[in-house]
Design a protein around this motif. Structure first.
Motif, mmCIF file in Angstrom:
data_model
loop_
_atom_site.group_PDB
_atom_site.id
_atom_site.type_symbol
_atom_site.label_atom_id
_atom_site.label_comp_id
_atom_site.label_asym_id
_atom_site.label_seq_id
_atom_site.Cartn_x
_atom_site.Cartn_y
_atom_site.Cartn_z
ATOM 1 N N LYS A 63 38.164 64.481 24.220
ATOM 2 C CA LYS A 63 38.463 63.388 25.140
ATOM 3 C C LYS A 63 38.453 62.059 24.393
ATOM 4 N N ALA A 64 38.723 60.988 25.105
ATOM 5 C CA ALA A 64 38.799 59.667 24.480
ATOM 6 C C ALA A 64 37.497 59.277 23.798
ATOM 7 N N ASP A 65 36.377 59.754 24.340
ATOM 8 C CA ASP A 65 35.075 59.426 23.738
ATOM 9 C C ASP A 65 34.669 60.446 22.677
ATOM 10 N N THR A 66 35.611 61.312 22.284
ATOM 11 C CA THR A 66 35.445 62.361 21.265
ATOM 12 C C THR A 66 34.618 63.551 21.743
ATOM 13 N N SER A 67 34.133 63.535 22.973
ATOM 14 C CA SER A 67 33.398 64.689 23.479
ATOM 15 C C SER A 67 34.386 65.807 23.806
ATOM 16 N N PRO A 68 33.972 67.072 23.626
ATOM 17 C CA PRO A 68 34.899 68.184 23.843
ATOM 18 C C PRO A 68 35.050 68.540 25.319
ATOM 19 N N VAL A 69 36.203 69.118 25.652
ATOM 20 C CA VAL A 69 36.452 69.602 27.002
ATOM 21 C C VAL A 69 37.332 70.837 26.901
ATOM 22 N N THR A 70 37.183 71.751 27.845
ATOM 23 C CA THR A 70 37.963 72.992 27.840
ATOM 24 C C THR A 70 38.577 73.223 29.212
ATOM 25 N N ILE A 71 39.444 74.226 29.274
ATOM 26 C CA ILE A 71 40.029 74.614 30.548
ATOM 27 C C ILE A 71 38.937 75.052 31.527
ATOM 28 N N ALA A 72 37.837 75.586 31.009
ATOM 29 C CA ALA A 72 36.739 76.029 31.876
ATOM 30 C C ALA A 72 36.113 74.846 32.599
ATOM 31 N N ASP A 73 35.909 73.711 31.884
ATOM 32 C CA ASP A 73 35.372 72.500 32.524
ATOM 33 C C ASP A 73 36.269 72.066 33.674
ATOM 34 N N ARG A 74 37.560 71.935 33.373
ATOM 35 C CA ARG A 74 38.491 71.371 34.343
ATOM 36 C C ARG A 74 38.753 72.311 35.505
ATOM 37 N N GLU A 75 38.868 73.591 35.234
ATOM 38 C CA GLU A 75 39.103 74.558 36.310
ATOM 39 C C GLU A 75 37.907 74.615 37.254
ATOM 40 N N THR A 76 36.704 74.557 36.691
ATOM 41 C CA THR A 76 35.500 74.610 37.520
ATOM 42 C C THR A 76 35.382 73.372 38.393
ATOM 43 N N GLU A 77 35.581 72.191 37.805
ATOM 44 C CA GLU A 77 35.461 70.980 38.620
ATOM 45 C C GLU A 77 36.520 70.938 39.706
ATOM 46 N N THR A 78 37.729 71.375 39.405
ATOM 47 C CA THR A 78 38.780 71.410 40.425
ATOM 48 C C THR A 78 38.374 72.289 41.601
ATOM 49 N N ALA A 79 37.799 73.438 41.314
ATOM 50 C CA ALA A 79 37.368 74.348 42.373
ATOM 51 C C ALA A 79 36.252 73.735 43.213
#
Length: 268
Positions: free
Chosen positions: A34-50
């Motif tokens: 991400k912009a702050d250099t912290s990592p993100v995955t499809i698992a993060d985004r899919e879970t939050e969307t749900a």
């Protein structure tokens, strides 16, 4: 549709997060920075969307703050604060100590907090005025009151600036044991009485709000390094959580460069 209670929904949200995250764990999935250099995955985004979809279905008038998507401001007094994976670095490196954080605030007061550890099946949940429960059993912080007897944890020292690192090192020299690693799992261990002090820095609101209710309702104390509530507009991202009020005062004194001794009781 029957109105669901917030606590019931929080449990269902945590169950849903587990069902998404467990199949992804220890698999090869793409990692983005991400912009702050912290990592993100499809698992993060899919879970939050749900989780957001569940909130919109059952509490459409509530505000939502999450790590991976934009804030939803409906103008009411109730705000859900969610973090689908607290400890993404642990998640992507195969460490099972990451968790899902779910909390509910009324105005500025956290009234419900949940820390769920999907891989180990552990869950801490607290409602304001009802105590903290670990896997449905009441739990409580330890009775440690002296730094010399305390077990201190920190996820990692990297977020500390030089001044904070010096303060942390000064505190670490006064405790019984210092260890690193754990993410939100550490807040659960504190609530269950296994560790006594937790010190962090450079946190965001979604990192801490679930911890507040879980730790306070278990008998502990939580604040920033200045003794002020975490998560407010003036919050600097620091956190110290302690098993007892006496231990908290001593830890704050050291972190602020003051004498750590408790004042003697008056004989009057």
């Amino acid at each position: 549709m029957t109105q669901m209670l917030p606590l019931e929904l929080a449990h269902k949200m945590a169950d849903r997060a587990r069902s998404i995250l467990q199949p992804y764990f220890r698999t090869r999935i793409p990692i983005q920075d991400k912009a702050d250099t912290s990592p993100v995955t499809i698992a993060d985004r899919e879970t939050e969307t749900a989780l957001r979809e569940m909130l919109r279905m059952h509490f459409p008038s509530h505000n939502i703050i999450g790590e991976e998507h934009e804030q939803v401001q409906q103008g009411g007094d109730f705000t859900w604060v969610i973090d689908p994976i607290d400890g993404t670095k642990s998640f992507i490196s195969g460490m099972p100590t990451f968790g899902t954080l779910i909390s509910l605030q009324h105005a500025d007061l956290p009234i419900l907090g949940m820390i769920d550890i999907p891989i180990s099946g552990e869950r801490w949940v607290a409602r304001r005025g009802h105590g903290t429960h670990y896997n449905d059993q009441p739990c409580h912080t330890s009775s440690v009151t002296e730094l010399a007897d305390a077990i201190l944890y920190c996820t990692e020292p990297d977020p500390f600036n030089p001044a904070q690192l010096a303060c942390f090192d000064r505190l670490a020299r006064q405790v019984k044991l210092r260890r690193f690693g754990g993410d939100c799992y550490l807040a659960g261990l504190l609530a269950s009485g296994h560790i006594d002090l937790l010190v962090e820095a450079d946190l965001k609101i979604y990192d801490v709000m679930a911890m507040v209710t879980v730790i306070e309702e278990a008998g502990g104390c939580i604040s920033d390094w200045h003794g002020q509530p975490v998560g407010g507009s003036d919050w600097d991202g620091s956190l110290v959580a302690s098993a007892t009020a006496q231990l908290h005062r001593q830890a704050l004194a050291v972190l602020q460069g003051k004498p750590s001794q408790e004042p003697p009781e008056s004989g009057i």
